[in-house]
Design a protein around this motif. Sequence first.
Motif, PDB file in Angstrom:
ATOM      1  N   LYS A  32       0.845  -1.202   0.000  1.00 19.40           N
ATOM      2  CA  LYS A  32       0.000   0.000   0.000  1.00 19.40           C
ATOM      3  C   LYS A  32       0.876   1.245   0.000  1.00 19.40           C
ATOM      4  O   LYS A  32       2.062   1.203   0.369  1.00 19.40           O
ATOM      5  CB  LYS A  32      -0.931   0.010   1.207  1.00 19.40           C
ATOM      6  CG  LYS A  32      -0.227   0.154   2.542  1.00 19.40           C
ATOM      7  CD  LYS A  32      -1.228   0.187   3.684  1.00 19.40           C
ATOM      8  CE  LYS A  32      -0.546   0.399   5.038  1.00 19.40           C
ATOM      9  NZ  LYS A  32      -1.529   0.424   6.148  1.00 19.40           N
ATOM     10  N   ASP A  87      -8.520   5.566  -3.880  1.00 25.14           N
ATOM     11  CA  ASP A  87      -8.251   4.943  -2.588  1.00 25.14           C
ATOM     12  C   ASP A  87      -6.758   4.600  -2.546  1.00 25.14           C
ATOM     13  O   ASP A  87      -5.927   5.484  -2.519  1.00 25.14           O
ATOM     14  CB  ASP A  87      -9.145   3.710  -2.392  1.00 25.14           C
ATOM     15  CG  ASP A  87      -9.141   3.234  -0.955  1.00 25.14           C
ATOM     16  OD1 ASP A  87      -8.613   3.954  -0.092  1.00 25.14           O
ATOM     17  OD2 ASP A  87      -9.660   2.141  -0.684  1.00 25.14           O
ATOM     18  N   THR A  88      -6.391   3.310  -2.556  1.00 28.31           N
ATOM     19  CA  THR A  88      -4.975   2.931  -2.567  1.00 28.31           C
ATOM     20  C   THR A  88      -4.608   2.202  -3.853  1.00 28.31           C
ATOM     21  O   THR A  88      -3.596   1.490  -3.902  1.00 28.31           O
ATOM     22  CB  THR A  88      -4.666   2.013  -1.364  1.00 28.31           C
ATOM     23  OG1 THR A  88      -5.505   0.853  -1.417  1.00 28.31           O
ATOM     24  CG2 THR A  88      -4.876   2.748  -0.054  1.00 28.31           C
ATOM     25  N   THR A  89      -5.407   2.377  -4.891  1.00 29.71           N
ATOM     26  CA  THR A  89      -5.169   1.691  -6.158  1.00 29.71           C
ATOM     27  C   THR A  89      -4.705   2.667  -7.218  1.00 29.71           C
ATOM     28  O   THR A  89      -5.285   3.743  -7.386  1.00 29.71           O
ATOM     29  CB  THR A  89      -6.458   0.988  -6.645  1.00 29.71           C
ATOM     30  OG1 THR A  89      -6.894   0.067  -5.640  1.00 29.71           O
ATOM     31  CG2 THR A  89      -6.195   0.219  -7.937  1.00 29.71           C
TER      32      THR A  89
END
Length: 400
Positions: free
Chosen positions: A220, A253-255
């Motif tokens: 992440k 988001d975290t993508t």
Amino acid sequence: MAVYFIRTFLPVENGIPFYGALAALWCIQPYSDTTKNNAFQRSVGTLTGAVYGLLFLLMFRRLDLVIPEFVYISASIFIIPVIYTTVVMNKRNASFFSCVVFLSIALTHSFDADPYLFVLNRVIDTFIGIIIGVAVNDFRLPVRTDKTTLYVSGIDDVLISPSSNYSKVELNRLIRSGVKFTVSTTRTPAELMSIMNGTELKLPVIVMDGAAIYDIKEKKYLEMTYLSNSVSEEAERIISECGLNCFVNTMLDTTLLIYYGEFRNPAEKNLFETHSNSAYRNYISSEYRRKDDNERILYITVLAEKIDIFLLERRLRQKLGVSARISFSDSEYEGFMYLKVFSPMASKENMMSKLKEHTGAEKAVTFGSIRGKYDVYINDGGGNATVKKLKKICRSHGNF
């Protein structure tokens, strides 16, 4: 050989040092955990082969069969259950050792006067070799290394050494000993994972030329610096006016999402086809892009011919000024270059201070191939030489 010499003074059979030497050599590996795994596999294989070898000898002694041809044919058939036993025990890697031990007993000592003693000594020889192999592999001279300083290295022209695995093995040993080592690169996490495959990086890494910090273990992003939406819109307009396509790297988001438009050259198309199947990249056509205030843009990438890149770079600098950081570099495609547009705050230097916070390090030592920009200048192609310099500095406690 020394153990064998000592055994000659004992009131038991001496054994054969050849088998112990084989076991010791097989167990010695670059890392202690693989050594112990090999030792375990060797032990299981030896015991399995020895048991079947003993059963084979007992059967032929019972039947009083001494015809060599019949012994050899029977051993060839007998090896089937030897292999199958390792499969049933889910120890397939031990199959080779089981077969070697069994055949060494069945084919070499079936006609000895006292073959049973050989089975025992064969097992003893192997375990002596395993013990010595593990001991040699785990032995290290007492060397103090710096475990408080953060060591950060570039990759291209600094750390990559395609002709040798020395750098990976030594890096892993340093990391396992507690040295705080990580990398800083212009590449994405996907490219980094591919290039550094086999290196046991534990600390977060600086990626995308300082646009983000990525945690490899947790998979992440820890820190990200975004390009202003208004600046991004202006940059994309200029790129379009120059007749070029761009890849817009955004975070949802975290993508990581990479939006792309109509390809304008074969290099862009090849880049897409090569990387689009990566588990770390998510390419999406620009027609599905939602341009709103919530969009978080990391950077913009353009892949075009050199003359187009230089012209585009000039226009972008004129229009955007200090509101963006523009960089360009050679690409893997002959005649083509990369141009990237970042936030002015997206830099390796800014991310370095944040990386020290995440790692708890007060001091950092950097390795790079640009003279005057890094603490340790690498001018010899990097790779093994860089790791040797790292080892020397670690052992002098950060002094260089």
